[in-house]
Every structure is written in structure tokens, then in C-alpha cells.
Enzyme design. Structure first.
Site, PDB file in Angstrom:
ATOM      1  N   SER A  78      47.933  39.898  36.514  1.00  0.00           N
ATOM      2  CA  SER A  78      48.908  39.675  37.170  1.00  0.00           C
ATOM      3  C   SER A  78      49.851  41.067  37.168  1.00  0.00           C
ATOM      4  O   SER A  78      51.162  41.105  37.174  1.00  0.00           O
ATOM      5  CB  SER A  78      49.855  38.588  36.438  1.00  0.00           C
ATOM      6  OG  SER A  78      49.114  37.354  36.780  1.00  0.00           O
ATOM      7  N   GLU A 110      41.893  42.257  29.841  1.00  0.00           N
ATOM      8  CA  GLU A 110      42.530  41.420  30.930  1.00  0.00           C
ATOM      9  C   GLU A 110      42.529  40.118  29.999  1.00  0.00           C
ATOM     10  O   GLU A 110      41.761  39.300  29.923  1.00  0.00           O
ATOM     11  CB  GLU A 110      41.599  41.206  32.218  1.00  0.00           C
ATOM     12  CG  GLU A 110      41.531  42.498  32.952  1.00  0.00           C
ATOM     13  CD  GLU A 110      41.084  42.323  34.483  1.00  0.00           C
ATOM     14  OE1 GLU A 110      41.833  42.653  35.056  1.00  0.00           O
ATOM     15  OE2 GLU A 110      40.073  41.506  34.693  1.00  0.00           O
ATOM     16  N   GLY A 138      45.481  36.141  37.635  1.00  0.00           N
ATOM     17  CA  GLY A 138      45.919  35.214  38.878  1.00  0.00           C
ATOM     18  C   GLY A 138      46.714  34.232  38.690  1.00  0.00           C
ATOM     19  O   GLY A 138      47.081  33.179  39.261  1.00  0.00           O
ATOM     20  N   HIS A 197      33.805  41.100  33.993  1.00  0.00           N
ATOM     21  CA  HIS A 197      35.040  40.333  34.197  1.00  0.00           C
ATOM     22  C   HIS A 197      35.084  38.737  33.732  1.00  0.00           C
ATOM     23  O   HIS A 197      34.137  38.221  34.044  1.00  0.00           O
ATOM     24  CB  HIS A 197      35.364  40.293  35.899  1.00  0.00           C
ATOM     25  CG  HIS A 197      36.554  40.164  36.222  1.00  0.00           C
ATOM     26  ND1 HIS A 197      36.790  38.664  36.555  1.00  0.00           N
ATOM     27  CD2 HIS A 197      37.760  40.784  36.580  1.00  0.00           C
ATOM     28  CE1 HIS A 197      38.118  38.747  37.089  1.00  0.00           C
ATOM     29  NE2 HIS A 197      38.534  39.843  36.844  1.00  0.00           N
ATOM     30  N   ASN A 255      40.729  45.143  42.251  1.00  0.00           N
ATOM     31  CA  ASN A 255      39.472  44.187  42.179  1.00  0.00           C
ATOM     32  C   ASN A 255      39.829  43.222  43.413  1.00  0.00           C
ATOM     33  O   ASN A 255      40.821  42.574  43.237  1.00  0.00           O
ATOM     34  CB  ASN A 255      39.550  43.778  40.807  1.00  0.00           C
ATOM     35  CG  ASN A 255      38.361  42.444  40.824  1.00  0.00           C
ATOM     36  OD1 ASN A 255      37.497  42.481  41.649  1.00  0.00           O
ATOM     37  ND2 ASN A 255      38.391  41.607  39.677  1.00  0.00           N
ATOM     38  N   GLU A 304      36.015  36.380  35.199  1.00  0.00           N
ATOM     39  CA  GLU A 304      35.267  35.444  36.147  1.00  0.00           C
ATOM     40  C   GLU A 304      33.883  35.282  35.991  1.00  0.00           C
ATOM     41  O   GLU A 304      33.345  34.137  36.136  1.00  0.00           O
ATOM     42  CB  GLU A 304      36.029  35.473  37.552  1.00  0.00           C
ATOM     43  CG  GLU A 304      37.177  35.097  37.831  1.00  0.00           C
ATOM     44  CD  GLU A 304      38.214  36.051  38.562  1.00  0.00           C
ATOM     45  OE1 GLU A 304      37.730  36.743  39.380  1.00  0.00           O
ATOM     46  OE2 GLU A 304      39.374  36.082  38.444  1.00  0.00           O
ATOM     47  N   LYS A 354      37.725  41.106  44.454  1.00  0.00           N
ATOM     48  CA  LYS A 354      37.117  39.698  44.277  1.00  0.00           C
ATOM     49  C   LYS A 354      36.459  39.146  45.491  1.00  0.00           C
ATOM     50  O   LYS A 354      35.997  40.059  46.291  1.00  0.00           O
ATOM     51  CB  LYS A 354      38.148  38.573  43.727  1.00  0.00           C
ATOM     52  CG  LYS A 354      38.929  39.406  42.379  1.00  0.00           C
ATOM     53  CD  LYS A 354      39.764  38.243  41.662  1.00  0.00           C
ATOM     54  CE  LYS A 354      40.377  38.822  40.594  1.00  0.00           C
ATOM     55  NZ  LYS A 354      41.118  37.875  39.621  1.00  0.00           N
TER      56      LYS A 354
HETATM   57  P1  PGA Z   1      45.106  39.579  39.070  1.00  0.00           P
HETATM   58  O1  PGA Z   1      43.727  39.684  38.842  1.00  0.00           O
HETATM   59  O2  PGA Z   1      45.775  40.853  39.399  1.00  0.00           O
HETATM   60  O3  PGA Z   1      45.293  38.625  40.399  1.00  0.00           O
HETATM   61  O4  PGA Z   1      45.772  38.524  38.175  1.00  0.00           O
HETATM   62  C1  PGA Z   1      43.270  40.738  37.850  1.00  0.00           C
HETATM   63  C2  PGA Z   1      41.850  40.826  37.776  1.00  0.00           C
HETATM   64  O5  PGA Z   1      41.207  39.646  37.799  1.00  0.00           O
HETATM   65  O6  PGA Z   1      41.106  41.830  37.581  1.00  0.00           O
END
Ligand code: PGA
Length: 250
Positions: free
Chosen positions: A213, A167, A173, A95, A9, A97, A11
């Protein structure tokens, strides 16, 4: 047999040129991936060019969201028909976010999933609890309502037509990963829930990815868990050398 899926992803990163370059690198890294699938989700502006760059490769292309309507007065949205038109077969939906920064709720997530499926896209349906919810002991309750409300009216007769991604919001993140035990516990719970909603042989074949992560150090342990069928990778998907190691988990 659930074929593992490693999904990147991206983003809100990458100009078109940068995206084409990274997609080319992912295509090369994935050329020997036979027993697993690789997917990338670049930003909308790069999808068209990245689709061209991926031609002839075995990398799947996804959007990071999708509208439920085919066309119309939906300023700022992109329809499943438009995405399919440029070679995009999957769509990340719900997601964290989108849920937490942009206020998308289970109802809207549900509409997006229905829309994606109606037009033949595979939703990557994201769920996950916040740290407060976990600490208050509400993890399973929250996940259950996300799953049930997100899948209202969603028919699944072919397990390949949907992917679920767990997630935990507190792991995205942040560098904090759920332990493999925490991940497996949730994945097994989600599979059990799905088994109560759909035919058992279908639920047992739906892929459930872990995200938050994921990196070269933790991917092997996560992937060794029974119900972890892949990874949804953010930060580490932007660096070819890291994504390479994740694609080639052992
Ligand atoms: P990350 O993000 O691997 O940077 O933690 C995962 C995601 O939001 O899909």
C-alpha cells in the site's frame, strides 16, 4: 550509498497494448530521475513489447517470477535465459501472492533465487509476515527463516546482484501500510541478519525495499527512514499520476 529503487509490480493487469502505453508513460516520467532507479514488472505476455517500448529509457525491466532451470519439462514456467533474451534484467521472487495463493515455500523461493543469479538476473527477493504471525509476536522469527532459507547457498559478493523487499502480507492491497517505525524496525533487523551472513560492507549496501500500500501520501515518510531503500508498489504503479509522485518522492 544505496541508490533508491522504485519498483512497480503490475501483477495480473494490462493487455499488451495497455502495458506498452503505461510503460511509455513511466519512461517519460522517469526521464529526469537521476539519483534513483525505476523498475517495472509487467505480466509475462507484455514483457517483449514493453522491453522495446523502454529502449533508450532508464527504466529497468523485471519479470514477476522466474524458473530455476534454463529449459526443459517445466510446463507453465519461464526460464531466466528466456527473460534475459528479451531484455529483462530483474525478477521478483517469493512475492506473497506466490507464497500464499500458489503455495511457493522458502525452498522453492531459494531455487528461483539461485537460478536467477546463475543466469545473471537480479532477484527482488520478497519476504513478509502475515497478520496472524505479527499478532502472535512471530514477525522476526518468520522473517529470519524466510531470509535464511531463501538464501541457502546464495553468494553475494556484489550488493547490486540482489534486492530484498519487505512486504507485510497484511499491508498488501489493503490500504493499510506499516508505520514508518514498523518498517524501519524490520528493515534494520533484516540488514543485521544479512550482515551476519555476508561481508558487512556488502550487507550494508544491499537495497531493502518496502512494499504494501505504498502511495503518494506515505512514500516520503517511508523513504526518509534510514534502512528503507525504495518501494515495491502494486496498485499505485498502474496509475501514472500516482506512480509519478512515488518516483519523485522527496
Ligand atoms: P500494493 O501491492 O502496493 O497494491 O499493496 C504491493 C505488492 O504486492 O508488491
Amino acid at each position: 550509498m544505496r541508490t533508491p529503487l522504485i519498483a512497480g509490480n503490475w501483477k495480473m493487469h494490462m493487455t499488451v497494448n495497455e502495458a506498452v502505453e503505461l510503460a511509455g508513460a513511466v519512461a517519460r516520467l522517469s526521464s529526469d530521475a537521476r539519483d534513483r532507479e525505476v523498475m517495472i514488472a509487467p505480466p509475462y505476455t507484455a514483457l517483449f513489447e514493453v522491453a522495446r517500448a523502454l529502449e533508450g529509457s532508464n527504466v529497468l525491466l523485471s519479470s514477476q517470477n522466474v524458473c530455476w532451470e534454463e529449459k526443459g519439462a517445466f510446463t507453465g514456467e519461464i526460464s531466466p535465459v528466456m527473460l534475459k533474451d528479451i531484455g529483462c534484467s530483474m525478477a521478483i521472487i517469493g512475492h506473497s501472492e506466490r507464497r500464499h495463493v500458489f503455495g511457493e515455500d522458502n525452498k522453492m523461493v531459494n531455487k528461483r533465487i539461485l537460478g536467477a543469479q546463475k543466469f545473471g538476473m537480479v532477484p527482488v527477493f520478497c519476504i513478509g509476515e502475515t497478520l496472524d504471525e505479527r499478532e502472535a509476536g512471530h514477525t522476526f522469527k518468520v522473517l529470519e527463516s524466510q531470509v535464511r532459507e531463501g538464501l541457502v547457498g546464495v553468494e553475494i559478493s556484489d550488493p547490486a546482484t540482489i534486492v530484498v523487499a519487505y512486504e507485510p502480507v497484511w499491508a498488501i492491497g489493503t490500504g493499510k501500510t506499516a508505520t514508518v517505525v514498523q518498517a524501519q524496525e524490520v528493515h534494520a533487523f533484516v540488514r543485521e541478519l544479512l550482515a551476519g551472513m555476508y561481508q558487512k560492507n556488502v550487507a550494508s549496501e544491499i537495497r531493502i525495499l518496502y512494499g504494501g500500500s505504498v502511495n503518494p501520501e506515505n512514500v516520503d515518510a517511508l523513504m526518509s527512514e534510514e534502512d528503507v531503500d525504495g518501494a515495491l508498489v502494486g496498485g499505485a504503479a498502474l496509475k501514472p499520476e500516482l506512480f509519478d509522485r512515488i518516483i519523485h518522492f522527496q
